[in-house]
Each structure stands twice: as structure tokens, then as C-alpha cells.
Design a protein around this motif. Structure first.
Motif, PDB file in Angstrom:
ATOM      1  N   GLN A 242       5.159  44.613  42.794  1.00 18.19           N
ATOM      2  CA  GLN A 242       6.241  45.591  42.731  1.00 18.19           C
ATOM      3  C   GLN A 242       6.108  46.444  41.480  1.00 18.19           C
ATOM      4  OE1 GLN A 242      10.090  43.783  42.787  1.00 18.19           O
ATOM      5  NE2 GLN A 242      11.189  45.690  42.366  1.00 18.19           N
ATOM      6  N   ARG A 243       6.356  47.729  41.628  1.00 14.51           N
ATOM      7  CA  ARG A 243       6.200  48.670  40.517  1.00 14.51           C
ATOM      8  C   ARG A 243       7.476  48.714  39.683  1.00 14.51           C
ATOM      9  NH1 ARG A 243       4.240  51.278  45.326  1.00 14.51           N
ATOM     10  NH2 ARG A 243       6.349  52.029  45.636  1.00 14.51           N
ATOM     11  N   ASP A 244       7.320  48.635  38.366  1.00 15.40           N
ATOM     12  CA  ASP A 244       8.475  48.735  37.493  1.00 15.40           C
ATOM     13  C   ASP A 244       7.997  49.040  36.085  1.00 15.40           C
ATOM     14  OD1 ASP A 244      11.192  48.675  36.769  1.00 15.40           O
ATOM     15  OD2 ASP A 244      11.552  46.978  38.113  1.00 15.40           O
ATOM     16  N   TRP A 245       8.979  49.380  35.227  1.00 15.27           N
ATOM     17  CA  TRP A 245       8.691  49.719  33.839  1.00 15.27           C
ATOM     18  C   TRP A 245       9.769  49.129  32.936  1.00 15.27           C
ATOM     19  CZ3 TRP A 245       4.119  52.089  33.125  1.00 15.27           C
ATOM     20  CH2 TRP A 245       3.548  52.692  34.248  1.00 15.27           C
ATOM     21  N   ALA A 246       9.387  48.851  31.714  1.00 11.68           N
ATOM     22  CA  ALA A 246      10.350  48.408  30.700  1.00 11.68           C
ATOM     23  C   ALA A 246       9.950  49.036  29.372  1.00 11.68           C
ATOM     24  CB  ALA A 246      10.371  46.887  30.595  1.00 11.68           C
ATOM     25  N   GLU A 247      10.927  49.136  28.481  1.00 13.30           N
ATOM     26  CA  GLU A 247      10.675  49.800  27.206  1.00 13.30           C
ATOM     27  C   GLU A 247      10.036  48.837  26.214  1.00 13.30           C
ATOM     28  OE1 GLU A 247      13.098  52.698  24.078  1.00 13.30           O
ATOM     29  OE2 GLU A 247      13.939  52.149  26.038  1.00 13.30           O
ATOM     30  N   TYR A 248       9.059  49.330  25.497  1.00 16.93           N
ATOM     31  CA  TYR A 248       8.361  48.553  24.475  1.00 16.93           C
ATOM     32  C   TYR A 248       9.181  48.544  23.194  1.00 16.93           C
ATOM     33  CZ  TYR A 248       4.651  47.406  21.082  1.00 16.93           C
ATOM     34  OH  TYR A 248       3.893  46.843  20.084  1.00 16.93           O
ATOM     35  N   THR A 249       9.445  47.348  22.674  1.00 13.97           N
ATOM     36  CA  THR A 249      10.220  47.239  21.439  1.00 13.97           C
ATOM     37  C   THR A 249       9.411  46.605  20.310  1.00 13.97           C
ATOM     38  OG1 THR A 249      11.139  45.106  22.134  1.00 13.97           O
ATOM     39  CG2 THR A 249      12.396  47.101  22.708  1.00 13.97           C
ATOM     40  N   GLY A 250       8.164  46.277  20.578  1.00 14.14           N
ATOM     41  CA  GLY A 250       7.320  45.695  19.536  1.00 14.14           C
ATOM     42  C   GLY A 250       6.455  44.583  20.092  1.00 14.14           C
ATOM     43  N   PRO A 251       5.387  44.214  19.377  1.00 13.44           N
ATOM     44  CA  PRO A 251       4.451  43.200  19.888  1.00 13.44           C
ATOM     45  C   PRO A 251       5.071  41.827  20.096  1.00 13.44           C
ATOM     46  CG  PRO A 251       3.982  43.753  17.592  1.00 13.44           C
ATOM     47  CD  PRO A 251       4.978  44.757  18.078  1.00 13.44           C
ATOM     48  N   ASP A 252       6.107  41.505  19.342  1.00  8.24           N
ATOM     49  CA  ASP A 252       6.727  40.184  19.475  1.00  8.24           C
ATOM     50  C   ASP A 252       7.479  40.031  20.796  1.00  8.24           C
ATOM     51  OD1 ASP A 252       5.770  39.512  16.994  1.00  8.24           O
ATOM     52  OD2 ASP A 252       7.636  39.979  15.936  1.00  8.24           O
ATOM     53  N   ASP A 253       7.750  41.144  21.455  1.00 10.29           N
ATOM     54  CA  ASP A 253       8.491  41.108  22.717  1.00 10.29           C
ATOM     55  C   ASP A 253       7.566  40.998  23.929  1.00 10.29           C
ATOM     56  OD1 ASP A 253      10.839  41.285  24.354  1.00 10.29           O
ATOM     57  OD2 ASP A 253      10.367  43.390  24.745  1.00 10.29           O
ATOM     58  N   LEU A 254       6.268  41.099  23.716  1.00 11.43           N
ATOM     59  CA  LEU A 254       5.324  41.071  24.834  1.00 11.43           C
ATOM     60  C   LEU A 254       5.069  39.634  25.281  1.00 11.43           C
ATOM     61  CD1 LEU A 254       2.710  43.736  23.711  1.00 11.43           C
ATOM     62  CD2 LEU A 254       4.520  43.985  25.429  1.00 11.43           C
ATOM     63  N   ARG A 255       5.054  39.431  26.597  1.00 11.39           N
ATOM     64  CA  ARG A 255       4.812  38.114  27.176  1.00 11.39           C
ATOM     65  C   ARG A 255       3.814  38.219  28.325  1.00 11.39           C
ATOM     66  NH1 ARG A 255       7.248  37.438  23.271  1.00 11.39           N
ATOM     67  NH2 ARG A 255       9.149  36.235  22.855  1.00 11.39           N
ATOM     68  N   GLU A 256       2.890  37.268  28.384  1.00 13.79           N
ATOM     69  CA  GLU A 256       1.991  37.160  29.538  1.00 13.79           C
ATOM     70  C   GLU A 256       2.686  36.272  30.557  1.00 13.79           C
ATOM     71  OE1 GLU A 256      -2.201  35.063  30.455  1.00 13.79           O
ATOM     72  OE2 GLU A 256      -2.295  36.593  28.878  1.00 13.79           O
ATOM     73  N   ARG A 257       3.203  36.869  31.601  1.00 16.30           N
ATOM     74  CA  ARG A 257       4.060  36.141  32.538  1.00 16.30           C
ATOM     75  C   ARG A 257       3.277  35.363  33.590  1.00 16.30           C
ATOM     76  NH1 ARG A 257       9.001  37.921  31.199  1.00 16.30           N
ATOM     77  NH2 ARG A 257       9.116  39.961  30.173  1.00 16.30           N
ATOM     78  N   ALA A 258       2.003  35.671  33.738  1.00 14.25           N
ATOM     79  CA  ALA A 258       1.152  34.929  34.680  1.00 14.25           C
ATOM     80  C   ALA A 258      -0.289  35.084  34.219  1.00 14.25           C
ATOM     81  CB  ALA A 258       1.327  35.459  36.109  1.00 14.25           C
TER      82      ALA A 258
END
Length: 211
Positions: A99-115
Motif C-alpha cells: 500500500q502506498r503512503d507517506w509520513a513526515e521525516y522528523t530525524g534519524p532516531d524516528d526511522l524504523r525497519e518494520r520488516a
């Protein structure tokens, strides 16, 4: 790349075209896998410096970027630089069934590898597929790009579908290594939207034939 840079496909058979694309994907992935972490970090810094000189990127108030996976040309320094300039950054979020979607980047600490195998994603609220239309410039991953701007992706078709939501006037900039820019032509499907610019750690250029 030494051989791929001169390849051109003229095969009408869809299965053979798919096989040729897969062969090129394997070649590019294998070459990327031999780039050392130290070299990747250096190239990522150089790529960021190049991308920031593209006038449409320098003028953007909102940009779509992506968090690179380990063997891709790195986007970490580019994300930091754009965020430091106050640019609003939209990163892809993959829902169920791609599914296509977008979210706003708030910094590297917020990034997660979900799979496993998926690129890191922001943890903020999903904005919907149409949020891409807010981006003044769209930076996209690529394994190869030909001289007409046709882009070879990972094979899932996610970006092919999501670019339908980009503004017609928004530049599409493919990020890759210099030896992945082809002199020949890749097969082009009806839904393919060519990129308008190509950026590598060595420099960038507009694609004259993109349409």
C-alpha cells in the motif's frame, strides 16, 4: 557498469524483457554488494553534495526522499542536510500489500525497519498516497536509468504506482552510482514515468529525452 552501460533491449517478448531486467538487477545488486561500508559512507556524502546543487532541490520547500537500505547509494547525509535547511521531508511508508503512503521525516532516531529487507520508515502519522503532490521535488531510488530517463527499480513496482500522485511539474530525480547510468535503452511500459534528472556522487544531469 562496464558491460551494462552499453546494453540496449529490443525484445518484444514480455517474458524475455522481464528476464533481461532481472539479469541487470542481479548484476547491479552484486556490484553494490562489493562496495565497502567506508566507501559507501564517502559516496553518500558526495551524493548529498551533488543533489543539493540541483536548482529545484535547492529551492524546494517540501521534498520526497527515502531512507536508503545498506547497499543502496546512501541518503542519510542528504536527509540531514535537507532537514537542516528546514525542508519538509516526506518518506515512503509501505502498508500491507505494498500500500502506498507517506509520513513526515522528523530525524534519524524516528526511522524504523518494520520488516526485513524493507527500507526504514518514519514512525509518524500516515499522510495518504496523495500527500506526494505536496512535494516540490521527488527523489527516487533506482538500480539503473537509461538515456531516456527510464528507471529500473527493485521489481515490485511500488514507485511506478506512487509516482501517479506526483505533481506533473515536480522534477523526478533518480539517485544511483555513475556506472549504473546506461547508454542504451531499457524496455518501457505504458505506466512508466521517466525521471527528469539523474544524480550520482560524480554529478547530475537533466534527462533531455524524458517525457
Amino acid at each position: 557498469m562496464s558491460d551494462g552501460a552499453h546494453l540496449s533491449w529490443h525484445t518484444p517478448d514480455d517474458e524475455q524483457v522481464a528476464e533481461a531486467k532481472d539479469a541487470l538487477r542481479r548484476e547491479v545488486r552484486a556490484r553494490r554488494g562489493h562496495v565497502s561500508p567506508r566507501c559507501r559512507d564517502e559516496l553518500a556524502q558526495r551524493l548529498a553534495a551533488v543533489v543539493l546543487t540541483i536548482p529545484q532541490v535547492a529551492a524546494a520547500g517540501c521534498a520526497s526522499v527515502y531512507a536508503s537500505r545498506p547497499t543502496e547509494p546512501g541518503t542519510g547525509p542528504l536527509l540531514d542536510a535537507l532537514a537542516g535547511r528546514g525542508v519538509r521531508l516526506l518518506l515512503p511508508v509501505l502498508g500491507s500489500g505494498l500500500q502506498r503512503d507517506w509520513a513526515e521525516y522528523t530525524g534519524p532516531d524516528d526511522l524504523r525497519e518494520r520488516a526485513p529487507g524493507r527500507p526504514p520508515e518514519p514512525g509518524g502519522d500516515a499522510l495518504g498516497a496523495a500527500a506526494l503532490a505536496q512535494a516540490d521535488v521527488v527523489l527516487v531510488p533506482a538500480l539503473s536509468v537509461d538515456r531516456a530517463g527510464v528507471r529500473l527499480g527493485q521489481g515490485g513496482g511500488w514507485y511506478d504506482r506512487v509516482l501517479e500522485h506526483a505533481r506533473p511539474d515536480a522534477p523526478l530525480v533518480a539517485l544511483l552510482y555513475a556506472d549504473e547510468v546506461l547508454d542504451g535503452l531499457l524496455p518501457r511500459s505504458a505506466h512508466d514515468r521517466p525521471v527528469t534528472h539523474v544524480a550520482t556522487p560524480e554529478g547530475w544531469h537533466a534527462v533531455a529525452d524524458a517525457s
